[in-house]
Design an enzyme around this catalytic site. Structure first.
Site, PDB file in Angstrom:
ATOM      1  N   ASP A  24      29.332  22.470  46.429  1.00 37.30           N
ATOM      2  CA  ASP A  24      29.315  23.294  45.208  1.00 37.30           C
ATOM      3  C   ASP A  24      27.902  23.233  44.629  1.00 37.30           C
ATOM      4  O   ASP A  24      27.237  22.205  44.692  1.00 37.30           O
ATOM      5  CB  ASP A  24      30.327  22.751  44.188  1.00 37.30           C
ATOM      6  CG  ASP A  24      30.777  23.806  43.186  1.00 37.30           C
ATOM      7  OD1 ASP A  24      31.969  24.164  43.207  1.00 37.30           O
ATOM      8  OD2 ASP A  24      29.940  24.262  42.383  1.00 37.30           O
ATOM      9  N   ASP A  62      24.191  25.206  48.114  1.00 34.76           N
ATOM     10  CA  ASP A  62      24.479  26.621  47.890  1.00 34.76           C
ATOM     11  C   ASP A  62      24.958  27.288  49.184  1.00 34.76           C
ATOM     12  O   ASP A  62      24.315  27.125  50.233  1.00 34.76           O
ATOM     13  CB  ASP A  62      23.161  27.280  47.412  1.00 34.76           C
ATOM     14  CG  ASP A  62      23.401  28.607  46.743  1.00 34.76           C
ATOM     15  OD1 ASP A  62      24.137  29.437  47.323  1.00 34.76           O
ATOM     16  OD2 ASP A  62      22.871  28.807  45.636  1.00 34.76           O
ATOM     17  N   TYR A  99      33.013  43.108  42.179  1.00 37.87           N
ATOM     18  CA  TYR A  99      33.697  41.887  42.612  1.00 37.87           C
ATOM     19  C   TYR A  99      34.769  42.212  43.661  1.00 37.87           C
ATOM     20  O   TYR A  99      34.827  41.583  44.728  1.00 37.87           O
ATOM     21  CB  TYR A  99      34.330  41.191  41.397  1.00 37.87           C
ATOM     22  CG  TYR A  99      35.243  40.036  41.745  1.00 37.87           C
ATOM     23  CD1 TYR A  99      34.730  38.841  42.223  1.00 37.87           C
ATOM     24  CD2 TYR A  99      36.627  40.144  41.599  1.00 37.87           C
ATOM     25  CE1 TYR A  99      35.557  37.778  42.554  1.00 37.87           C
ATOM     26  CE2 TYR A  99      37.468  39.095  41.917  1.00 37.87           C
ATOM     27  CZ  TYR A  99      36.936  37.914  42.395  1.00 37.87           C
ATOM     28  OH  TYR A  99      37.771  36.861  42.716  1.00 37.87           O
ATOM     29  N   GLU A 122      35.560  47.202  30.606  1.00 37.42           N
ATOM     30  CA  GLU A 122      35.437  48.020  31.815  1.00 37.42           C
ATOM     31  C   GLU A 122      35.789  47.218  33.080  1.00 37.42           C
ATOM     32  O   GLU A 122      35.607  46.015  33.131  1.00 37.42           O
ATOM     33  CB  GLU A 122      34.021  48.594  31.937  1.00 37.42           C
ATOM     34  CG  GLU A 122      32.951  47.548  32.018  1.00 37.42           C
ATOM     35  CD  GLU A 122      31.552  48.132  32.112  1.00 37.42           C
ATOM     36  OE1 GLU A 122      31.394  49.287  32.517  1.00 37.42           O
ATOM     37  OE2 GLU A 122      30.619  47.388  31.769  1.00 37.42           O
TER      38      GLU A 122
HETATM   39  P1  NAD Z   1      35.492  28.850  39.770  1.00 38.12           P
HETATM   40  O1  NAD Z   1      34.296  29.594  39.267  1.00 38.12           O
HETATM   41  O2  NAD Z   1      36.141  27.853  38.906  1.00 38.12           O
HETATM   42  O3  NAD Z   1      35.143  28.160  41.153  1.00 38.12           O
HETATM   43  C1  NAD Z   1      34.183  28.651  42.045  1.00 38.12           C
HETATM   44  C2  NAD Z   1      33.240  27.500  42.382  1.00 38.12           C
HETATM   45  O4  NAD Z   1      32.282  27.992  43.320  1.00 38.12           O
HETATM   46  C3  NAD Z   1      32.449  26.990  41.165  1.00 38.12           C
HETATM   47  O5  NAD Z   1      32.594  25.592  41.027  1.00 38.12           O
HETATM   48  C4  NAD Z   1      31.007  27.364  41.465  1.00 38.12           C
HETATM   49  O6  NAD Z   1      30.074  26.417  40.974  1.00 38.12           O
HETATM   50  C5  NAD Z   1      31.026  27.438  42.981  1.00 38.12           C
HETATM   51  N1  NAD Z   1      29.981  28.339  43.481  1.00 38.12           N
HETATM   52  C6  NAD Z   1      29.645  29.561  43.003  1.00 38.12           C
HETATM   53  N2  NAD Z   1      28.604  30.043  43.679  1.00 38.12           N
HETATM   54  C7  NAD Z   1      28.295  29.117  44.610  1.00 38.12           C
HETATM   55  C8  NAD Z   1      27.282  29.044  45.607  1.00 38.12           C
HETATM   56  N3  NAD Z   1      26.386  30.016  45.743  1.00 38.12           N
HETATM   57  N4  NAD Z   1      27.241  27.953  46.402  1.00 38.12           N
HETATM   58  C9  NAD Z   1      28.123  26.929  46.239  1.00 38.12           C
HETATM   59  N5  NAD Z   1      29.098  26.942  45.299  1.00 38.12           N
HETATM   60  C10 NAD Z   1      29.170  28.023  44.503  1.00 38.12           C
HETATM   61  O7  NAD Z   1      36.535  29.979  40.206  1.00 38.12           O
HETATM   62  P2  NAD Z   1      38.054  29.817  40.650  1.00 38.12           P
HETATM   63  O8  NAD Z   1      38.872  30.498  39.637  1.00 38.12           O
HETATM   64  O9  NAD Z   1      38.358  28.436  41.027  1.00 38.12           O
HETATM   65  O10 NAD Z   1      38.046  30.721  41.956  1.00 38.12           O
HETATM   66  C11 NAD Z   1      38.060  30.170  43.269  1.00 38.12           C
HETATM   67  C12 NAD Z   1      38.153  31.295  44.283  1.00 38.12           C
HETATM   68  O11 NAD Z   1      39.345  32.045  44.085  1.00 38.12           O
HETATM   69  C13 NAD Z   1      37.003  32.291  44.190  1.00 38.12           C
HETATM   70  O12 NAD Z   1      36.672  32.697  45.498  1.00 38.12           O
HETATM   71  C14 NAD Z   1      37.606  33.445  43.417  1.00 38.12           C
HETATM   72  O13 NAD Z   1      36.963  34.661  43.723  1.00 38.12           O
HETATM   73  C15 NAD Z   1      39.039  33.412  43.916  1.00 38.12           C
HETATM   74  N6  NAD Z   1      40.026  33.989  42.992  1.00 38.12           N
HETATM   75  C16 NAD Z   1      40.271  33.372  41.791  1.00 38.12           C
HETATM   76  C17 NAD Z   1      41.226  33.917  40.939  1.00 38.12           C
HETATM   77  C18 NAD Z   1      41.565  33.285  39.610  1.00 38.12           C
HETATM   78  O14 NAD Z   1      42.372  33.864  38.877  1.00 38.12           O
HETATM   79  N7  NAD Z   1      41.030  32.135  39.237  1.00 38.12           N
HETATM   80  C19 NAD Z   1      41.927  35.077  41.310  1.00 38.12           C
HETATM   81  C20 NAD Z   1      41.634  35.664  42.533  1.00 38.12           C
HETATM   82  C21 NAD Z   1      40.698  35.099  43.382  1.00 38.12           C
END
Ligand code: NAD
Length: 328
Positions: free
Chosen positions: A31, A66, A154, A278
C-alpha cells in the site's frame, strides 16, 4: 498459502488481510497510503494486522509501495501463491476531478500486477471490480450480462481492469476473477460515504445531508460478505476469467437509509437536501444468483441489520475513528 493483498491498508483490503492472517495464511500487504482520506485509519488497520499475526504463527509483511511501479510490484508478487488486488483510487467524484491519476493507478497499476503474476506463475489473481461498470440500468437487479456503460471515469477504469484480467486468462492461462462489489460498508469504512457520514452527523446533532432527492437506491454490502466471497475463491477454481457480483441483493433508498440512521440516533433532526452530485449512479441493485451458484455466496445480513451493527461499532470506536472521519 502466501497471499499478496494490494491496497491492504485500506478499508476492504484491510479486512481481507486480517481474515487471511486469522485463517493462518502468510500475508504481504502492499500500500502507498494514497492520501485520499486520513492515513490514521490505515494505521489502525495495520495495527490490527500485526495483532492478529502476533496471536497466531502467520508471517506478516507490510511493504509501503506503489502499484504503478513495476519493480516494486514484481518484488512483492514474486513469492505469492495468490494475489488479491484491492489497490485503487476509489471514488466516482475523485475520478471526475482527476481522471489521469485514476487511470494510472487503476489501469496501469493492474497491468503491472497481472504482468508480474504471469511471470511468477501465481495460482490466482482476484480483483476488486465495482457495480460502477454497469452505468445506466436497463433492468434491475443487475445480472452480470447486463450491458456495461459506465457513467464515470472510475467505472471505465474498473471495466478496463476486468477486460485486462480476462485477456490475461485467455492469452496466458493466468487464472483471474473479478468481483463486482456493490457499495461496501462496515468497521473502518472510508469516510465520505453515506453511511459513515449520516452516523457521524447524527451523533453530533447535525442533520444528515442528502445529495439529490433521496430516491436514488443502493445495494449496500457488509464488508464481511466481501471477505467471505474472496476467502472462498482462494481455494476454488470457479469463475476463471469471469466477473461475479458481490452485493447484498437488498437495496434501499438513500432517503430510507438517512431515516434509519436518524431515527435510531437523533429523531429530532430534519434531513437536509442539497443538489445531486455528478456521475453518481441513480440506482444499484445486485443479482447474486451467479455468486450463489459458483461459490455458494449468500449475503449474511439485511441492510437494516448491518447498519445497526455499524452504528454499534462506530460508537465503540468513536474516540479514534470520528476525528479521522471528520478531517477526511
Ligand atoms: P480504500 O481507498 O480504503 O482502499 C484502497 C487502498 O489502496 C488504500 O489503502 C490506498 O492507500 C491504496 N492505494 C491506492 N493507490 C495505490 C497505489 N498506487 N499503490 C498502492 N496502493 C494504493 O478503498 P476500499 O473501499 O477499500 O476499496 C478497495 C477496492 O474495492 C478498490 O479497488 C475499489 O475500487 C473497490 N470497490 C470498493 C467499493 C466500496 O464501496 N468501498 C465498491 C466497489 C469497488
Amino acid at each position: 498459502m502466501r497471499i499478496l493483498v494490494t491496497g491492504g491498508a485500506g478499508f476492504i483490503g484491510g479486512h481481507l488481510a486480517e481474515s487471511f492472517l486469522d485463517d493462518g495464511h502468510d500475508v504481504t500487504v502492499l500500500d502507498n497510503f494514497e492520501p485520499f482520506y486520513a492515513e490514521g485509519i490505515k494505521r489502525h488497520t495495520l495495527d490490527a494486522h500485526r495483532e492478529v499475526a502476533d496471536e497466531g504463527d502467520s508471517e506478516y509483511r507490510f511493504v509501503e509501495g506503489d502499484v504503478r511501479d513495476p519493480e516494486t510490484v514484481r518484488e512483492v508478487v514474486d513469492d505469492a501463491d495468490v494475489v488479491v488486488h484491492q489497490a485503487a483510487q476509489a471514488g466516482v467524484r475523485e475520478s471526475v476531478k482527476n481522471p489521469r491519476k485514476v487511470t494510472d493507478i487503476n489501469v496501469s497499476g493492474t497491468v503491472n500486477l497481472l504482468e508480474a503474476s504471469k511471470e511468477a506463475d501465481v495460482k490466482r489473481v482476484i480483483l476488486a471490480s465495482s457495480s460502477s461498470v454497469y452505468g445506466k440500468p436497463r433492468s434491475l437487479p443487475y445480472e452480470e450480462d447486463h450491458p456495461t456503460e459506465p457513467v464515470s471515469p472510475y467505472g471505465v477504469t474498473k471495466l478496463t481492469q476486468e477486460h485486462m484480467a480476462r485477456v490475461y486468462t485467455e492469452l496466458h492461462d493466468l487464472p483471474t476473477v473479478c468481483l463486482r462489489y456493490f457499495t461496501v460498508y462496515g468497521p473502518r469504512m472510508r469516510p465520505n460515504m453515506a453511511i459513515s457520514n449520516f452516523v457521524s452527523r447524527c451523533l453530533n446533532g447535525e442533520p444528515p445531508v442528502i445529495y439529490g432527492d433521496g430516491q436514488q437506491t443502493r445495494d449496500f454490502t457488509y464488508v464481511d460478505d466481501v471477505v467471505d466471497a474472496n476467502r472462498t475463491l482462494l481455494e476454488s477454481g470457479a469463475a476463471d476469467g469471469d466477473v461475479v457480483n458481490v452485493g447484498s441483493s437488498d437495496n434501499i433508498s438513500i432517503q430510507e437509509l438517512a431515516e434509519t440512521v436518524r431515527d435510531q440516533l437523533a429523531p429530532e433532526l430534519e434531513i437536509v437536501y442539497e443538489s445531486a452530485r455528478e456521475a453518481d449512479a441513480e440506482h444499484t441493485h445486485a443479482s447474486v444468483e451467479k455468486a450463489g451458484e459458483l461459490i455458494g455466496y449468500e449475503p449474511s445480513r439485511t441492510i437494516a441489520e448491518g447498519v445497526g451493527e455499524f452504528i454499534e461499532w462506530y460508537q465503540a470506536n468513536r474516540e479514534w475513528y470520528e476525528p479521522l472521519v471528520q478531517v477526511s
